[in-house]
Write an enzyme that holds these catalytic residues in place. Sequence first.
Site, PDB file in Angstrom:
ATOM      1  N   ASP A 196      -5.333   0.387  11.177  1.00  0.00           N
ATOM      2  CA  ASP A 196      -6.049  -0.116  10.003  1.00  0.00           C
ATOM      3  C   ASP A 196      -7.559   0.148  10.050  1.00  0.00           C
ATOM      4  O   ASP A 196      -8.247  -0.056   9.058  1.00  0.00           O
ATOM      5  CB  ASP A 196      -5.807  -1.621   9.827  1.00  0.00           C
ATOM      6  CG  ASP A 196      -4.485  -1.903   9.122  1.00  0.00           C
ATOM      7  OD1 ASP A 196      -3.857  -0.947   8.640  1.00  0.00           O
ATOM      8  OD2 ASP A 196      -4.089  -3.079   9.052  1.00  0.00           O
ATOM      9  N   ASP A 243       0.817  -1.210   0.000  1.00  0.00           N
ATOM     10  CA  ASP A 243       0.000   0.000   0.000  1.00  0.00           C
ATOM     11  C   ASP A 243       0.850   1.259   0.000  1.00  0.00           C
ATOM     12  O   ASP A 243       1.904   1.317   0.623  1.00  0.00           O
ATOM     13  CB  ASP A 243      -0.881   0.045   1.260  1.00  0.00           C
ATOM     14  CG  ASP A 243      -2.120  -0.814   1.117  1.00  0.00           C
ATOM     15  OD1 ASP A 243      -2.514  -1.069  -0.036  1.00  0.00           O
ATOM     16  OD2 ASP A 243      -2.685  -1.215   2.137  1.00  0.00           O
TER      17      ASP A 243
END
Length: 431
Positions: A314, A119
């Site tokens: 997250d 990511d």
Amino acid sequence: MAPIQYIVEGGHRLSGSIEPSGNKNSALPIIAAALLTEHPVTLENVPRIRDTETLVELIRSVGASAEWTARNTLVIHAKSIRAADLDPELCVRIRASILLAGPLLARCGEVMLPPPGGDVIGRRRLDTHMLALEQLGAKVTATDRLEFRASKLTGADVFLDEPSVTATENALVAAVAADGITYLRNAASEPHVQDLANFLVALGARIEGIGTNTMIVHGPATLGSVTYRIQPDHIEVGSLIGLAAVTRSPLRIVRAGVEHLRSIRMGFERLGIVCRVEGDDLIVPSNQTLKIQDDFGGHVPKLEDQPWPAFPADLMSIAIVTATQCEGVILMFEKMFESRMFFVDKLIAMGARIVLCDPHRAIIAGPSRLRGAPMTSPDIRAGMAMLLAAVCAEGTSTINNADQIERGYERIEERLNALGARIKRVPERKG
């Protein structure tokens, strides 16, 4: 491979039961750690997502056999492996390729890794991996690739300069094969780190302090064969709590791994969302107040992420979307990654009232009525947050680059449609 798009018709209430997938962040280090033993390893509850499929290709490339014997069951046998140059194209797809450093160093005495991908959520240091493996006896050279070499790994008193999850995992795996006792201090203790440690113990390792920030590893371990079930993904559970809240829907999250949900439930309670536990199921009732809880004295509250056991980074994207549907004002403080907040401009375009103060902080005032809009997913978690926004918005939204969502959430559109969502995947799935 054709890019994936989700077309979402928002405004539908959901109901029913859903089981979270196995934890991606457990599955990846455990698949890599299966290379430590010459004996067969059977892993159950493995999420079939892009990242696990890519790592399976990578371990096959070094000579291990890896076969899916059922949809979520993977059998790995690393009878003999070689530390060949790993495929740069596969490595660049996932950051988890760095997790091969520990097991390949232990088995082959060397490993050459192209720079890992993953990511784009801000800088993610590799220094902690190198420092930890160097203290265990490896020589690390960084040029256009990373080279790790060690004729022998030796136990050591290792202090990690930050509680990095993947560096803890690499050091833990290497320490299991090292000669002597290793103390891992300032170690990460997330549920997925615990899952890896429990897997290694099931293989035959001796590890003390699992779930704390100091682990003691007695090496070298004699490792055998094992069948191991991967824990449910607490981040997916948190995403589903947010989904139930923003759509005002009753949901039962079955086999939710409730022992790891304390900080997540506390974070959502600050937004006026209260869940209840029934056995190992988590119930999200539909009659939530969705009223942000002010701090004592009426002050504006803050929700911030921190290393485990605090609220996980997250879930910050999910919490931001959820807060747009709650009454009140809250400051969201993302401490870990400096690019994770940048997706909020998409929410503002949908009608959310958000002030982005800087790369780490945003103020959300709610509730706002969101309108469908075209979006592009920048990373796994922001992509899932956008999906939540689209499901609760009025009208139709298009999410481009949904490949990112599918790197972390297994067949998510199918599973949400089973609850009453209306998400069309383009192209449609085959099989």
